[in-house]
Design a protein around this motif. Structure first.
Motif, mmCIF file in Angstrom:
data_model
loop_
_atom_site.group_PDB
_atom_site.id
_atom_site.type_symbol
_atom_site.label_atom_id
_atom_site.label_comp_id
_atom_site.label_asym_id
_atom_site.label_seq_id
_atom_site.Cartn_x
_atom_site.Cartn_y
_atom_site.Cartn_z
ATOM 1 N N TYR A 1 0.818 -1.218 0.000
ATOM 2 C CA TYR A 1 0.000 0.000 0.000
ATOM 3 C C TYR A 1 0.852 1.268 0.000
ATOM 4 O O TYR A 1 0.342 2.354 0.300
ATOM 5 C CB TYR A 1 -0.982 0.025 1.170
ATOM 6 C CG TYR A 1 -2.222 -0.836 0.964
ATOM 7 C CD1 TYR A 1 -2.958 -0.769 -0.219
ATOM 8 C CD2 TYR A 1 -2.674 -1.694 1.967
ATOM 9 C CE1 TYR A 1 -4.103 -1.544 -0.407
ATOM 10 C CE2 TYR A 1 -3.828 -2.468 1.784
ATOM 11 C CZ TYR A 1 -4.527 -2.388 0.590
ATOM 12 O OH TYR A 1 -5.662 -3.141 0.406
ATOM 13 N N ILE A 2 2.134 1.153 -0.348
ATOM 14 C CA ILE A 2 2.966 2.354 -0.511
ATOM 15 C C ILE A 2 3.506 2.461 -1.939
ATOM 16 O O ILE A 2 4.099 3.467 -2.305
ATOM 17 C CB ILE A 2 4.140 2.395 0.494
ATOM 18 C CG1 ILE A 2 5.054 1.181 0.329
ATOM 19 C CG2 ILE A 2 3.622 2.510 1.915
ATOM 20 C CD1 ILE A 2 6.340 1.279 1.144
ATOM 21 N N ARG A 3 3.302 1.439 -2.722
ATOM 22 C CA ARG A 3 3.686 1.418 -4.137
ATOM 23 C C ARG A 3 2.894 0.297 -4.791
ATOM 24 O O ARG A 3 2.224 -0.482 -4.111
ATOM 25 C CB ARG A 3 5.197 1.171 -4.297
ATOM 26 C CG ARG A 3 5.637 -0.208 -3.849
ATOM 27 C CD ARG A 3 7.129 -0.417 -3.978
ATOM 28 N NE ARG A 3 7.856 0.344 -2.993
ATOM 29 C CZ ARG A 3 8.129 -0.087 -1.760
ATOM 30 N NH1 ARG A 3 7.688 -1.290 -1.364
ATOM 31 N NH2 ARG A 3 8.811 0.637 -0.919
ATOM 32 N N MET A 4 3.002 0.199 -6.130
ATOM 33 C CA MET A 4 2.387 -0.921 -6.842
ATOM 34 C C MET A 4 3.420 -1.555 -7.771
ATOM 35 O O MET A 4 4.060 -0.853 -8.563
ATOM 36 C CB MET A 4 1.192 -0.450 -7.659
ATOM 37 C CG MET A 4 -0.060 -0.242 -6.851
ATOM 38 S SD MET A 4 -1.396 0.391 -7.886
ATOM 39 C CE MET A 4 -0.802 2.054 -8.173
ATOM 40 N N ALA A 5 3.571 -2.870 -7.669
ATOM 41 C CA ALA A 5 4.472 -3.629 -8.546
ATOM 42 C C ALA A 5 3.738 -3.892 -9.858
ATOM 43 O O ALA A 5 3.220 -4.977 -10.091
ATOM 44 C CB ALA A 5 4.904 -4.927 -7.872
ATOM 45 N N ILE A 6 3.709 -2.893 -10.718
ATOM 46 C CA ILE A 6 2.795 -2.892 -11.851
ATOM 47 C C ILE A 6 3.155 -3.917 -12.918
ATOM 48 O O ILE A 6 2.282 -4.428 -13.620
ATOM 49 C CB ILE A 6 2.697 -1.469 -12.444
ATOM 50 C CG1 ILE A 6 1.343 -1.264 -13.129
ATOM 51 C CG2 ILE A 6 3.853 -1.171 -13.374
ATOM 52 C CD1 ILE A 6 0.189 -1.222 -12.183
#
Length: 332
Positions: free
Chosen positions: A108-113
């Protein structure tokens, strides 16, 4: 899965406004560290909200995508600062009418897109599924009602996929979800709280159901209880000192009901990041509510394995296991 008359009518109503909400959002600023973009990028997006998303901060976050990969054959971008939440669309050459929304993880602090979004989308699109990768807002970036920010976007995404079913040749009943790590929490949270009102309706699409047909939380964060929670995800979602009510509301295992959709669960016993007991607790809650569930707990795999982290290990079978299970539920 058959569609009842009300669902069909609401999907038609949603389609009437689908053209107004479809949009093309420019890709984020990419820092690749010298690496090229290896595989094709989605060229089509659907913005979730016709105006500002709920709880807009005074200063919007700036979206940036940082390349983390050291492998010249693979991208592994981490996205932060999403201010225009949207769906990136992967269309198959021969659509089979089934669709899936993917929720990448990242505490919930970044997205491993790439690892937990685009790679899975390409795999499933090659098999005939229309896949939508959700760029959701991150709760600690200034939005009001931070704990509900991700599920607001997830509910809206589900409704917009149904509203756009005619455009993409989809069965609006056969929409699945899949999420990884914190995205697995979002996947489970939507499965448990799809009917919870988290935002004020903005158009006709919001009359459509946000319930997935099936859901697949993969190595998910589940519990927000301090003894079991992934500390980073809990802090990002609920802040430093959440109330018992907030912990309960955002622990999917405590909110499972008889109408929770069937679930496919997958994790590794040697996960040192998110305790695999999270998956086991969710499994127990689903069984207690008599919700159909399939569980695969692999001996090896660690955390965040996606598709590539388990090559050569038994856990590499998880996508095929998911598809075999999903077929028995009528997804395709």
């Amino acid at each position: 899965m058959t569609i009842d008359r009300r669902t069909a009518m609401l999907a038609t109503l949603g389609a009437a406004i689908a053209g107004k909400v479809a949009a093309q959002t420019a890709p984020p600023t990419v820092k690749t560290g010298g690496l090229p973009i290896i595989l094709s990028e989605p060229s089509e997006t659907i913005d979730l909200w016709p105006k500002d998303p709920p709880g807009r901060p005074t200063t919007l976050p700036v979206e940036i995508s940082n390349e983390r990969s050291k492998d010249p054959a693979r991208n592994d971008r981490a996205v932060v600062g999403v201010s225009v939440p949207r769906l990136a669309v992967f269309r198959p050459a021969k659509p089979n009418g089934a669709s899936l929304i993917a929720f990448p993880g990242g505490g919930y602090i970044r997205m491993a897109i790439d690892k937990e979004g685009y790679e899975v989308a390409r795999l499933l699109a090659a098999k005939g599924f229309t896949v939508f990768v959700l760029f959701y807002r991150l709760p600690g970036e200034g939005w009001a009602d931070r704990a509900n920010v991700p599920i607001q976007d997830a509910q809206r995404a589900m409704r917009l996929v149904r509203a756009n079913a005619g455009k993409y040749g989809l069965d609006p009943a056969r929409v699945a979800t899949m999420g990884f790590s914190a995205g697995g929490h979002l996947c489970a949270d939507l499965a448990a709280r799809f009917a919870t009102k988290t935002y004020e309706p903005v158009d006709a699409a919001d009359q459509l159901s946000a319930r997935p047909m099936i859901a697949a939380p993969i190595y998910p964060v589940v519990s927000m209880a301090q003894s079991l929670a992934h500390a980073g995800s809990r802090k990002a979602l609920l802040g430093d000192d959440p109330t018992p009510e907030a912990i309960r509301a955002h622990s999917p295992d405590r909110n499972i009901a008889a109408d929770t959709p069937p679930c496919f669960l997958c994790a590794a016993a040697d996960d040192a990041t998110v305790p695999p007991d999270n998956t086991l607790m969710l499994h127990a809650a689903l069984r207690a509510a008599k919700v159909p569930v399939e569980l695969h707990m692999f001996d090896q795999g660690g955390h965040g394995f996606g598709l590539h982290g388990v090559i050569g290990k038994p856990a590499s079978a998880w996508p095929d296991l998911f598809l075999a299970w999903a077929k028995t539920k009528g997804w395709f």
